[in-house]
Design a protein around this motif. Structure first.
Motif, short mmCIF file in Angstrom:
data_model
loop_
_atom_site.label_atom_id
_atom_site.label_comp_id
_atom_site.label_asym_id
_atom_site.label_seq_id
_atom_site.Cartn_x
_atom_site.Cartn_y
_atom_site.Cartn_z
N ILE A 143 -1.77 -1.04 -4.01
CA ILE A 143 -2.90 -0.15 -3.75
C ILE A 143 -2.38 1.27 -3.58
O ILE A 143 -1.50 1.51 -2.74
CB ILE A 143 -3.68 -0.55 -2.48
CG1 ILE A 143 -3.98 -2.05 -2.48
CG2 ILE A 143 -4.97 0.26 -2.37
CD1 ILE A 143 -4.83 -2.53 -3.63
N ALA A 173 -4.82 -1.57 5.43
CA ALA A 173 -3.85 -2.54 5.94
C ALA A 173 -4.44 -3.32 7.11
O ALA A 173 -4.24 -4.54 7.23
CB ALA A 173 -2.57 -1.83 6.36
N GLY A 213 -5.11 4.32 3.87
CA GLY A 213 -4.09 3.29 3.74
C GLY A 213 -3.94 2.46 5.00
O GLY A 213 -3.82 1.23 4.95
N ILE A 221 0.85 -1.18 0.00
CA ILE A 221 0.00 0.00 0.00
C ILE A 221 0.89 1.23 0.00
O ILE A 221 1.77 1.37 0.85
CB ILE A 221 -0.91 0.03 1.24
CG1 ILE A 221 -1.80 -1.21 1.29
CG2 ILE A 221 -1.77 1.30 1.26
CD1 ILE A 221 -2.53 -1.39 2.61
N VAL A 232 3.09 -1.19 4.14
CA VAL A 232 2.65 0.18 3.85
C VAL A 232 3.90 1.04 3.68
O VAL A 232 4.75 1.10 4.59
CB VAL A 232 1.76 0.74 4.97
CG1 VAL A 232 1.22 2.12 4.57
CG2 VAL A 232 0.62 -0.21 5.29
N CYS A 237 -2.99 4.59 -2.07
CA CYS A 237 -3.71 5.42 -1.08
C CYS A 237 -2.86 6.65 -0.79
O CYS A 237 -2.80 7.13 0.35
CB CYS A 237 -3.95 4.64 0.20
SG CYS A 237 -5.08 3.23 0.03
N ALA A 250 -11.73 1.65 2.01
CA ALA A 250 -10.82 0.61 2.51
C ALA A 250 -11.57 -0.60 3.03
O ALA A 250 -11.17 -1.75 2.79
CB ALA A 250 -9.93 1.20 3.61
#
Length: 462
Positions: A149, A18, A14, A7, A30, A151, A288
């Motif tokens: 992803i 997660a 984000g 992420i 992340v 974010c 999310a």
């Protein structure tokens, strides 16, 4: 693969994403370019639906300890109306809480559950193929992941590298916001965009329309505040000793696509709009939770065909609606005779209980109904935190699994029992013989026919 999911961006969206993935033992990293969470004490409002989602995951108590509750109401275009009686939520309030606190608490939760967060590491590039995505960082590291992803905010690097368009309206107006010492308090300022309100430690929160720049890459200066204050009040109010200074524009944009292959967008990377109405952070958190269980199903190998495609199909229309709501509020707040007259009319209409209720449902997120087919309500709607035997419904959803809430005592989750919990409870406060809830708390089926139930279980849970 180094990770199942990487992420980009450790903001509220984000970090929440997660946390959702870790419920399903998905390995997640992340990447956050900032070395520390943003320090400014910007207060945001968690709306009713976001508060419900936090309760659904067992996170609400730790947030309540750092926030301040306010009564729910239709705060539309700065028109403040109380909520009508009998509101359909066990959490019918707003929670004012500093955004950095939300990020810190969620980040700690992710790490406690075995996720990794690397701060001071910026994503600079990626390449995807049929099997995964190779991510490059500013330090030259190359990481392999099944899914990526984005974010990473309004200026999303992931979205730009992906080549996804971000059409909409550019920023035309800027609003400055900060906390500082104020020597004098003005009176009689008619502009509803202006505010000076006491804050902590003898300081005041100042919000004032900006003068000049509308799309900053850096925070404003105290001189910017002085210039803006003189323009609207005739005085700089003797402001000094700022704790933090920030600004926001009124740009409104929506990504053309939320998914390209193994790369998806969520939060501000997918949509931006003025903060009026307080829906931005909430929209990202709800993105999310919608996507988290679906991507986990894909990673775990049980996702039915097309499950991931329901993420953009469900969430992009929600974003379109939020963008329209903020456009309408921005237009009503314009300092011209026509918008001022419309604002007065709107204030009268909001005294009608049904109008007030509809606005609260739309701005808070609890009025969302996903298009899950021809079935009538409550299919497609979120299930409130109703009473069940021994407690509340949301206590049964902490692990992010599906739930069959069965008042008949004769239904079963059958072959799907490894991912759907079954609770036989004749006392459950639901208006149906039984309901099937997705992990995000939305009703996927209601009825009492086992064959229909099996069809819906297969549709959503593989």
């Amino acid at each position: 693969m180094d990770f199942d999911v990487i992420i980009a961006g450790c903001g509220p969206a984000g970090a929440m994403f997660a946390a959702e993935l870790r419920l399903h033992d998905v390995s997640v990293l992340v990447l956050e370019r900032d070395t520390e969470p943003v320090s400014l004490a910007r207060i945001v409002s968690l709306q009713i639906r976001s508060i419900e989602l936090m309760a659904m995951r067992g996170l609400l108590d730790r947030l309540l300890a750092h926030g301040r509750r306010r009564p729910a109401g239709a705060y539309f275009a700065a028109i403040d109306k109380p909520a009508p009686a009998g509101f359909d939520s066990a959490h019918a309030y707003l929670l004012g809480i500093p955004q950095p606190v939300i990020v810190r608490l969620l980040e700690e939760h992710v790490i406690d559950r075995g996720g990794q967060v690397r701060r001071g590491v910026a994503l600079t590039g990626f390449d995807q193929d049929d099997d995964g995505v190779t991510v490059e960082t500013a330090g030259g590291e190359r990481l392999r992941t099944r899914w990526l992803i984005g974010c990473d905010g309004a200026r999303s690097t992931v979205r730009k590298l992906l080549g996804v368009g971000f059409p909409g309206e550019p920023a035309r107006n800027e609003t400055l916001m900060g906390e500082m010492a104020v020597a004098e308090i003005p009176a009689g300022v008619a502009d509803r965009r202006f505010m000076v309100r006491p804050s902590a430690d003898g300081l005041h929160r100042v919000i004032v329309p900006g003068v000049g720049t509308v799309d900053r890459a850096e925070p404003p200066t105290l001189d910017d505040f002085r210039r803006a204050l003189r323009a609207i009040t005739g005085s700089d109010l003797g402001v000094h000793s700022p704790r933090w200074l920030s600004s926001f524009g009124d740009a409104t944009r929506l990504a053309d696509r939320y998914r390209v292959g193994r790369v998806l967008l969520a939060g501000d990377a997918a949509h931006i709009h003025p903060p009026i109405g307080g829906q931005g952070l909430n929209l990202g958190v709800q993105d999310a939770v919608n996507l988290g269980w679906k991507l986990a199903a894909q990673v775990r190998g049980w996702a039915p065909d097309g499950l991931l495609d329901t993420y953009p199909a469900e969430r992009r229309p929600v974003a379109e609606d939020v963008l329209d709501l903020t456009r309408a509020q921005t237009a009503l707040l314009a300092d011209e005779p026509g918008p001022r007259a419309a604002l007065r009319l709107f204030a009268e209409l909001m005294d009608v209980a049904e109008v007030n209720r509809r606005l609260i449902e739309r701005t808070s997120g609890i009025g969302i109904r996903y298009d899950l087919g021809p079935d009538p309500d409550p299919v497609g709607r979120r299930m409130p935190d109703v009473a069940v035997r021994g407690g509340r419904l949301y206590d049964l959803l902490h692990q992010g699994r599906g739930l069959l809430l069965d008042r008949t005592g004769r239904l079963t989750a059958g072959a799907w029992s490894d991912r759907v919990d079954h609770r036989a409870d004749a006392t459950a406060a639901i208006d149906a013989p039984a309901v099937l809830l997705r992990p995000d708390g939305y009703v996927a089926w209601a009825g009492d026919d086992q064959r229909e139930l099996d069809d819906r279980l297969g549709h959503w849970f593989g």
